[in-house]
Design an enzyme around this catalytic site. Sequence first.
Site, PDB file in Angstrom:
ATOM      1  N   HIS A 466       0.859  -1.214  -0.030  1.00 12.40           N
ATOM      2  CA  HIS A 466       0.153   0.062   0.070  1.00 12.40           C
ATOM      3  C   HIS A 466       1.033   1.239  -0.071  1.00 12.40           C
ATOM      4  O   HIS A 466       0.679   1.934  -1.092  1.00 12.40           O
ATOM      5  CB  HIS A 466      -0.788   0.238   1.182  1.00 12.40           C
ATOM      6  CG  HIS A 466      -1.840   1.092   1.376  1.00 12.40           C
ATOM      7  ND1 HIS A 466      -3.092   0.832   0.851  1.00 12.40           N
ATOM      8  CD2 HIS A 466      -1.592   2.610   1.696  1.00 12.40           C
ATOM      9  CE1 HIS A 466      -3.777   2.263   1.063  1.00 12.40           C
ATOM     10  NE2 HIS A 466      -2.917   3.194   1.595  1.00 12.40           N
ATOM     11  N   GLU A 467       1.610   1.287   0.854  1.00 10.77           N
ATOM     12  CA  GLU A 467       2.526   2.505   1.065  1.00 10.77           C
ATOM     13  C   GLU A 467       3.472   2.620  -0.028  1.00 10.77           C
ATOM     14  O   GLU A 467       3.813   3.632  -0.736  1.00 10.77           O
ATOM     15  CB  GLU A 467       3.404   2.500   2.190  1.00 10.77           C
ATOM     16  CG  GLU A 467       2.689   2.456   3.804  1.00 10.77           C
ATOM     17  CD  GLU A 467       1.372   3.674   3.810  1.00 10.77           C
ATOM     18  OE1 GLU A 467       1.690   4.682   3.174  1.00 10.77           O
ATOM     19  OE2 GLU A 467       0.438   3.316   4.147  1.00 10.77           O
ATOM     20  N   HIS A 470       1.796   4.489  -2.916  1.00  6.92           N
ATOM     21  CA  HIS A 470       1.613   5.845  -2.837  1.00  6.92           C
ATOM     22  C   HIS A 470       3.409   6.360  -3.035  1.00  6.92           C
ATOM     23  O   HIS A 470       2.987   7.347  -4.081  1.00  6.92           O
ATOM     24  CB  HIS A 470       1.617   6.205  -1.181  1.00  6.92           C
ATOM     25  CG  HIS A 470       0.203   6.264  -0.751  1.00  6.92           C
ATOM     26  ND1 HIS A 470      -0.952   6.837  -1.546  1.00  6.92           N
ATOM     27  CD2 HIS A 470      -0.287   5.631   0.295  1.00  6.92           C
ATOM     28  CE1 HIS A 470      -2.080   6.675  -0.677  1.00  6.92           C
ATOM     29  NE2 HIS A 470      -1.621   6.015   0.425  1.00  6.92           N
ATOM     30  N   HIS A 473       3.721   6.613  -6.909  1.00  6.63           N
ATOM     31  CA  HIS A 473       2.946   8.054  -7.305  1.00  6.63           C
ATOM     32  C   HIS A 473       3.756   9.246  -7.208  1.00  6.63           C
ATOM     33  O   HIS A 473       3.825  10.036  -7.953  1.00  6.63           O
ATOM     34  CB  HIS A 473       1.587   8.000  -6.553  1.00  6.63           C
ATOM     35  CG  HIS A 473       0.228   9.018  -7.123  1.00  6.63           C
ATOM     36  ND1 HIS A 473      -0.575   8.957  -6.529  1.00  6.63           N
ATOM     37  CD2 HIS A 473       0.352   9.504  -8.229  1.00  6.63           C
ATOM     38  CE1 HIS A 473      -1.522   9.716  -7.265  1.00  6.63           C
ATOM     39  NE2 HIS A 473      -0.858  10.023  -8.264  1.00  6.63           N
TER      40      HIS A 473
HETATM   41 ZN   LIG Z   1      -3.027   5.103   1.707  1.00 10.93          ZN
END
Ligand SMILES: [Zn+2]
Length: 675
Positions: A466-467, A470, A473
Amino acid sequence: MIANNPLLENFDYAPFSKIKNEHYKPAIKQAIQLANQEIDAITNLNEKPTFQNTIEALEYSGEKLGRITGIFFNINAAETNEEIQQIAQEISPWLSKFKNDLLLNEALFTRVKTVFQEKENLNLTPEQQMLLEKHYKSFSRNGANLSDTDKEKLREIDTELAQLSLSFGEHVLAETNAYELLIENEADLEGLPEDEKETAAQLAKANGRDGFLFTLQYPSYLPFMKYVKNRTLRKKMALAFGKKAFQDNVFNNEEIVLKIAKLRYQRAQLLGYKTHAHFVLEERMAKNPEKVNNFLAELKEKAQTKAKAQFNELETFAKNLDNIDRLEKWDSAYYAEKLKQQRFDLDDEKLKPYFKLENVIKGVFDISEKLYQLKFQEVDNIDKYHEEVKTYQVTNTQGDKVALLYADFHPRAGKRGGAWMTVYKDQQQKNNHNERPHISIVCNFTRATENKPSLLTFNEVTTLFHEFGHALHGMLANTTYPSLSGTSVYWDFVELPSQLLENWCYEEEALALFAKHYQTNELIPQNLIEKIKKAANFLEGMQTLRQLSFGMLDMAWHATNPSDIDNVKKHETQAFEATKLFPDASENCMSTAFSHIFQGGYSSGYYSYKWAEVLDADAFAYFKENGIFNLEIATKFKNHILSQGGTQDPMLLYKRFRGKEPNPNALLKRAGLLD
Ligand SMILES: [Zn+2]
């Protein structure tokens, strides 16, 4: 003033090892002064306002301040101490004042507005249009266009709202802390795991009591509801939890809830919006309350049948097991856990050997290389704030620098809980140079011991992915302006890259790259993968309906004119009617303790949890159809989404990637709610 303040010198990489605590305050003070001078230079200009001399100049103002506070607040989260927390207390009002002065600067707004009104004739690129709109709205949404009387009214409403939110939170906290349940007879705790009992016994002891002490704090409350067999005690605990700030005492929040809803509505009307939700959603991918309401209603229609069937199944299971009359709220977590154990027999200890931290990191790097052609090289010549932090130079296939990545994996005394991604330096194109970003991920994963490496739970594995989503991105950002770069996107769009990457954790083809037993190197067995997948969707219909009910309650408070609402519980009961599964408890109320929307920043935003899931499932379905490592799809995702930040409307970006708007069916299918 301290000479040679490293924060005030020019630096590219954050100069962590040279920074001492006493450097922060003078550096921030001076950076605020510098930012104010930059703003003054814009307003003192005798030339006609243009995009360059006003909007771009505003965008680039305060860069130094941004970098210093970026370092400071990341340190305050990842490696703090009392002194740093004290500094944070002192500088927060300085920063609020700086921001307020900026937004109330009439000379500056006049210039911004002049450019905004001429926007059609300026030949701006789409990104420049977005930047102009963003800066203009930051003023107009704060009342810059209002008459002096209305401005005054707005300030009064804001002050009152801030006070009410504060009281709301204090009341919930006071009610949470006021309740405790002391169990003296250990037999009453049948079912509760030993370590939970131990924690409760220690808490009792710390309070000078004998026995086991439980509170309404989540770490105490949740295991109690999940494991304690004694139904009377579970009921007692659940009713106490549901009564928070809804009792006949000074902490009651009913008046506050009504006042907040009415003031938010007034504020929105003053600014020219129909409701508070219209105001909030203007700056979201969803755009307006109609879209959100339809979204929630559509998902509800599609999930409801399965949700009811699961409820009946759970009720039957509970009847057969313990002969209960009907399934109540305080039975839900307990029987769900029992049924889950019976069905999957899946515990973390069986999975952990397949997820050695180093293997999982290598896995996520390999996946990023396959999808986005990134190479990660660990380096030891970058300054860092703690010796445990790892640093990686990230390059593409041509060997060009893409980003610097910091990774900080394990808990320490000075680190806050949870996991997050942050930025130390924004990506931007300036003076014909593409400045590459410095990105960081911070986690709290189980440490290695003397005889065992760090082995992650499956939940920790998905957290890392998940991290890292990010981080991608941030790392792949490729925009002109820093405030539109990377994760600077609308709130209901920001979780797409992170949640999307989590999907690879459930795929055999991806797990084959890294899920190997740390001792035998044996690949994770297929039946375990299947179990993980099934367990992830267990009772997902009921879960979905519950999430939707919270989103609907949020909209019921914020997307309507609240002036006729005079009874909190009655209003809430109506909002919950469509999604109701469990019998209602009349002495309980959710709204009076719904901190997300009445204290935190989630008002008119609770739907975003489901919204983001719909996006990630729909995006992943596109990969699945074409292969999870399909280069063409990955390149589209990189070019249209990861690199674009907030330079365009997210729906437009999404459609460029996907060829159409997101559809909830992929999520419903993944959750087993659609055949
Ligand atoms: Zn998040």
